[in-house]
Motif scaffolding. Structure first.
Motif, PDB file in Angstrom:
ATOM      1  N   GLU A 189       0.731  -1.236  -0.046  1.00  0.00           N
ATOM      2  CA  GLU A 189      -0.056  -0.022  -0.005  1.00  0.00           C
ATOM      3  C   GLU A 189       1.060   1.253   0.077  1.00  0.00           C
ATOM      4  OE1 GLU A 189      -2.668  -0.571   3.388  1.00  0.00           O
ATOM      5  OE2 GLU A 189      -3.970  -1.794   2.250  1.00  0.00           O
ATOM      6  N   HIS A 190       1.887   1.198   0.857  1.00  0.00           N
ATOM      7  CA  HIS A 190       2.959   2.231   0.902  1.00  0.00           C
ATOM      8  C   HIS A 190       3.741   2.579  -0.530  1.00  0.00           C
ATOM      9  CE1 HIS A 190       4.824   5.759   2.666  1.00  0.00           C
ATOM     10  NE2 HIS A 190       5.987   5.081   2.364  1.00  0.00           N
ATOM     11  N   ALA A 191       4.103   1.514  -1.079  1.00  0.00           N
ATOM     12  CA  ALA A 191       4.698   1.466  -2.390  1.00  0.00           C
ATOM     13  C   ALA A 191       3.843   2.147  -3.456  1.00  0.00           C
ATOM     14  CB  ALA A 191       5.287   0.104  -2.699  1.00  0.00           C
ATOM     15  N   ASN A 196       1.979   6.453  -7.168  1.00  0.00           N
ATOM     16  CA  ASN A 196       0.825   7.116  -7.686  1.00  0.00           C
ATOM     17  C   ASN A 196       0.723   8.336  -7.260  1.00  0.00           C
ATOM     18  OD1 ASN A 196      -0.093   4.539  -8.701  1.00  0.00           O
ATOM     19  ND2 ASN A 196      -1.702   4.260  -7.066  1.00  0.00           N
ATOM     20  N   ASN A 197       1.305   8.829  -6.129  1.00  0.00           N
ATOM     21  CA  ASN A 197       1.340  10.279  -5.837  1.00  0.00           C
ATOM     22  C   ASN A 197       2.698  10.918  -6.090  1.00  0.00           C
ATOM     23  OD1 ASN A 197      -1.402  10.875  -4.895  1.00  0.00           O
ATOM     24  ND2 ASN A 197      -0.653   8.653  -3.694  1.00  0.00           N
ATOM     25  N   ASN A 198       3.678  10.312  -6.540  1.00  0.00           N
ATOM     26  CA  ASN A 198       5.136  11.030  -7.046  1.00  0.00           C
ATOM     27  C   ASN A 198       5.614  11.292  -5.858  1.00  0.00           C
ATOM     28  OD1 ASN A 198       7.224  11.265  -8.856  1.00  0.00           O
ATOM     29  ND2 ASN A 198       6.329  13.306  -9.457  1.00  0.00           N
ATOM     30  N   ASP A 204       3.243   8.960   4.744  1.00  0.00           N
ATOM     31  CA  ASP A 204       2.365   9.024   3.696  1.00  0.00           C
ATOM     32  C   ASP A 204       1.388  10.190   3.431  1.00  0.00           C
ATOM     33  OD1 ASP A 204       0.065   8.651   5.312  1.00  0.00           O
ATOM     34  OD2 ASP A 204       0.094   6.518   5.196  1.00  0.00           O
ATOM     35  N   ARG A 205       0.629  10.390   2.494  1.00  0.00           N
ATOM     36  CA  ARG A 205      -0.190  11.697   2.319  1.00  0.00           C
ATOM     37  C   ARG A 205      -1.175  11.631   3.341  1.00  0.00           C
ATOM     38  NH1 ARG A 205       3.733  13.346   0.372  1.00  0.00           N
ATOM     39  NH2 ARG A 205       3.756  14.159  -1.882  1.00  0.00           N
ATOM     40  N   ASP A 206      -1.452  10.834   4.315  1.00  0.00           N
ATOM     41  CA  ASP A 206      -2.394  10.968   5.280  1.00  0.00           C
ATOM     42  C   ASP A 206      -1.631  11.222   6.622  1.00  0.00           C
ATOM     43  OD1 ASP A 206      -4.858  10.523   3.588  1.00  0.00           O
ATOM     44  OD2 ASP A 206      -4.292   8.557   3.581  1.00  0.00           O
ATOM     45  N   PRO A 268       4.319   4.696 -14.465  1.00  0.00           N
ATOM     46  CA  PRO A 268       5.124   5.423 -15.481  1.00  0.00           C
ATOM     47  C   PRO A 268       5.157   7.069 -15.494  1.00  0.00           C
ATOM     48  CG  PRO A 268       3.828   3.802 -16.419  1.00  0.00           C
ATOM     49  CD  PRO A 268       3.337   3.933 -15.088  1.00  0.00           C
ATOM     50  N   LYS A 269       4.136   7.564 -14.696  1.00  0.00           N
ATOM     51  CA  LYS A 269       3.751   9.016 -14.618  1.00  0.00           C
ATOM     52  C   LYS A 269       4.873   9.518 -13.485  1.00  0.00           C
ATOM     53  CE  LYS A 269      -0.607   8.980 -14.173  1.00  0.00           C
ATOM     54  NZ  LYS A 269      -0.905   7.448 -14.345  1.00  0.00           N
ATOM     55  N   SER A 270       5.196   8.687 -12.441  1.00  0.00           N
ATOM     56  CA  SER A 270       6.176   8.898 -11.459  1.00  0.00           C
ATOM     57  C   SER A 270       7.530   9.522 -11.919  1.00  0.00           C
ATOM     58  CB  SER A 270       6.028   8.321 -10.119  1.00  0.00           C
ATOM     59  OG  SER A 270       6.551   6.965 -10.564  1.00  0.00           O
TER      60      SER A 270
END
Length: 283
Positions: A189-191, A196-198, A204-206, A268-270
């Motif tokens: 989940e962390h990976a 996904n959030n680069n 984490d983001r939370d 791929p977007k990261s």
């Protein structure tokens, strides 16, 4: 006699050139070592605090001519490096590796502390320096995250099976880790969140930290540790990087840890393209 004298002068010039080339090579390696030492410690750069990063691997294909000016992507293609992203730092004036490192810290800290880069090359001609940092295209040969997590477990156990010096700390061989499904869930989940959030961080983001994520995943152990990586596209590269980094090495050699969950995630977007998380637990 004239011929002998000319030959001796030629030999003297050749030895002088050899000594000069060796001195440049020493400076180039010293600068790579300095960059990796800088990356291995938490740094404040451009108002941000960096994470401890694994060392960059020296790659001779990235040692581009310090005086050349041209298209960097074309140069990488000519060198045979399968580039995904690259950054070059050019310095003019530093007389030695410590001076070059000082200039990098003052003006280019964001580049050398970027977790997406995994390879480095340094070239120097007199007082002209070029430092090239890059990450290659992903190989595309990875299995699913559970399979690669199990491979990571096996490689970490090999590393733990022998005494190891992690920076200033000495560790005896440690008992093998065993797979824990709850830690694996938290690691995946962390990976995935980082990919996904680069971002590259233990928080984490939370705002949750590793212990929080392990508890939410159902892990009931009393101690949790986490090691992360980005950019490397094989388990071997990930473990080699962790073993070469004092803090990561100490984490994986900690004899209190008995369990492990590990995973990777790709987006791929990261910037790095791929992220790895290993979560250690003490039941």
């Amino acid at each position: 006699m004239r011929f002998k004298s000319s030959a001796m002068r030629l030999a003297t010039v050749s030895l002088g050139m050899l000594f000069a080339m060796n001195a440049l090579a020493v400076d180039e390696k010293q600068l790579i070592d300095s960059i990796n030492l800088y990356r291995s410690q938490v740094q404040r750069c451009a108002g941000q605090v960096s994470q401890e990063l694994p060392p960059l691997a020296g790659d001779p294909r990235l040692a581009l001519n310090a005086n050349s000016v041209g298209n960097l992507q074309q140069a990488m293609a000519s060198a045979g490096y399968p580039m995904k992203n690259v950054q070059a730092i050019s310095l003019s004036g530093p007389r030695d590796a410590p001076s070059a490192m000082k200039a990098i810290q003052e003006s280019f800290c964001q580049i050398v502390l970027d977790p997406q880069f995994v390879d480095v090359g340094v070239s120097r001609q007199d007082r002209e320096w070029r430092i090239v940092l890059a990450r290659p295209l992903l190989s595309g040969r990875l299995g699913d995250w559970q399979a690669e997590g199990q491979k990571l477990l096996a490689e970490l156990n090999i590393a733990r099976s022998q005494p190891r010096q992690c920076g200033t700390q000495s560790f005896a061989a440690a008992t093998p880790l065993v797979w824990n499904a709850a830690l694996a869930t938290a690691a995946e989940e962390h990976a995935r969140s980082m990919a996904n959030n680069n971002y590259f961080d233990h928080k984490d983001r939370d705002g949750r930290m590793p212990g929080d994520r392990a508890e939410l995943a159902g892990y009931s152990g009393g101690q949790v540790g986490e090691t992360i990586a980005a950019g490397q596209d094989t388990v071997r590269k990930v473990v080699d990087g962790w073993v070469s980094s004092a803090g990561h090495c100490a984490n994986l050699m900690n004899p209190n840890y008995r369990e492990l969950g590990a995973a990777y995630a790709v987006d791929p977007k990261s910037d790095p393209g791929i992220y790895w998380t290993a979560m250690f637990g003490a039941p």
